[in-house]
Motif scaffolding. Sequence first.
Motif, PDB file in Angstrom:
ATOM      1  N   TYR A  91      39.755  42.079  26.041  1.00  0.00           N
ATOM      2  CA  TYR A  91      38.213  41.695  26.041  1.00  0.00           C
ATOM      3  C   TYR A  91      37.738  42.989  24.729  1.00  0.00           C
ATOM      4  O   TYR A  91      37.721  44.310  25.595  1.00  0.00           O
ATOM      5  N   CYS A 139      37.895  45.374  39.397  1.00  0.00           N
ATOM      6  CA  CYS A 139      36.355  45.904  39.634  1.00  0.00           C
ATOM      7  C   CYS A 139      36.800  44.455  41.000  1.00  0.00           C
ATOM      8  O   CYS A 139      35.989  44.651  41.937  1.00  0.00           O
ATOM      9  N   ASP A 191      43.108  37.168  33.814  1.00  0.00           N
ATOM     10  CA  ASP A 191      42.161  38.775  33.382  1.00  0.00           C
ATOM     11  C   ASP A 191      43.118  39.733  34.508  1.00  0.00           C
ATOM     12  O   ASP A 191      43.406  39.438  35.401  1.00  0.00           O
ATOM     13  N   LYS A 200      32.060  39.290  24.016  1.00  0.00           N
ATOM     14  CA  LYS A 200      31.939  38.469  25.209  1.00  0.00           C
ATOM     15  C   LYS A 200      30.210  39.695  25.190  1.00  0.00           C
ATOM     16  O   LYS A 200      30.900  40.787  25.221  1.00  0.00           O
ATOM     17  N   ARG A 225      29.441  38.062  38.845  1.00  0.00           N
ATOM     18  CA  ARG A 225      29.348  38.911  40.114  1.00  0.00           C
ATOM     19  C   ARG A 225      29.635  38.601  41.162  1.00  0.00           C
ATOM     20  O   ARG A 225      30.244  39.483  42.536  1.00  0.00           O
TER      21      ARG A 225
HETATM   22  C1  PBG Z   1      35.615  41.936  34.979  1.00  0.00           C
HETATM   23  C2  PBG Z   1      35.170  40.638  34.516  1.00  0.00           C
HETATM   24  C3  PBG Z   1      33.830  39.858  34.066  1.00  0.00           C
HETATM   25  C4  PBG Z   1      33.915  39.117  33.604  1.00  0.00           C
HETATM   26  C5  PBG Z   1      34.865  39.167  33.100  1.00  0.00           C
HETATM   27  N1  PBG Z   1      35.878  39.575  33.541  1.00  0.00           N
HETATM   28  C6  PBG Z   1      32.436  40.976  34.269  1.00  0.00           C
HETATM   29  C7  PBG Z   1      31.942  42.067  34.357  1.00  0.00           C
HETATM   30  O1  PBG Z   1      32.498  42.989  33.474  1.00  0.00           O
HETATM   31  O2  PBG Z   1      31.370  42.890  35.258  1.00  0.00           O
HETATM   32  C8  PBG Z   1      32.384  38.191  33.431  1.00  0.00           C
HETATM   33  C9  PBG Z   1      32.730  36.633  33.319  1.00  0.00           C
HETATM   34  C10 PBG Z   1      31.200  36.102  33.392  1.00  0.00           C
HETATM   35  O3  PBG Z   1      30.420  36.431  33.639  1.00  0.00           O
HETATM   36  O4  PBG Z   1      31.337  34.737  33.417  1.00  0.00           O
HETATM   37  N2  PBG Z   1      35.557  43.089  34.577  1.00  0.00           N
END
Ligand code: PBG
Length: 329
Positions: free
Chosen positions: A193, A122, A118, A249, A206
């Motif tokens: 993504y 953040c 990934d 997603k 989070r």
């Molecule tokens: C980072 C990220 C997130 C997720 C994957 N990469 C969180 C977000 O965008 O707030 C969420 C994955 C999950 O909920 O399993 N940007």
Amino acid sequence: MPFPAVRLRRLRINPLIRNRLAETELEARRLIVPLFVRSGAGLRVAIESMPGQFQFSVDTLVTETRSLLRRGIRSALLFGIPSHKDLRGTQAYAPGGIVQQALKALKREFPDLLIITDLCFCEYMPHGHCGILKKSGRLDNDATLALIAKTAVAQARAGADVIAPSGMIDGMVRTIRRALDQNGFQNRLIMSYAAKYASAFYGPFREAAQCAPRFGDRRAYQMAPENAEEALREVRLDLEEGADIVMVKPALAYLDIIRRVKELTHAPVAAYNVSGEYAMVKAVAQKGWMQEKALVREILTGIRRAGADWIITYHAKDWLDERKKPDEA
Ligand code: PBG
């Protein structure tokens, strides 16, 4: 009744027939497990809102991965939890950053494991937003792109097979493709993504990745659940910019998007069965209100049937264990 009588029920009459005629198959090679890695040693820190999921240190991550491979898992998606956050997210691209450490250890031990990283800031910035912020508090798209390029190269250098940018930053795919190519990584893939919605279903993640925004939310860069046409534009653009695989997603509230993306692009499509979708199943199963194994089977099959080639899911390990037990009734 007309003759001969049409009886669709003959197609379901017993397990032999049902099994031989099943239209959808959920092969283990399609499942991708998300893994969280943090610094330290001997750690296996439980994530409260995601029962059965842990933050691992590099050593325990290796042990965990060995047991995943034994179960038939072939691919993992790595998330890092750095010990230090700063406004430029330096730990994301430091050669000794936690994801780079984990990549090296896993690639050394398990050359056959496909590793996806990934790529987002953040987790690496104290404010918890997905890139550099302007004074106004808005995301600085183009300043973030420079850091994205550096991080992609650092991940590729440490051994990542597939780079997965998740920040919904405009131009991220083009930037990564160029950076990878210029540094000799022409054969590393990009899984974008592409259609990532601003979703309440990311809540547990989070906590897991310690990346909740300190103020505001992500609606200025992630998509609104109302929009489907816009998702198709996002996906098409990412493919034009050089994405090899596109992701939708979350999965369950967006099965129509998965199907439309597949039909529109004919590209490999990944779907992310996200943390909140997992947590809901775990919670109802703990209550005894629904049966976990049957739920998971139905959910993963539905995502596959919608058109996903890959399913990123926290259920992968449990599900492969359960599937081995005889179940047809
Ligand atoms: C980072 C990220 C997130 C997720 C994957 N990469 C969180 C977000 O965008 O707030 C969420 C994955 C999950 O909920 O399993 N940007």
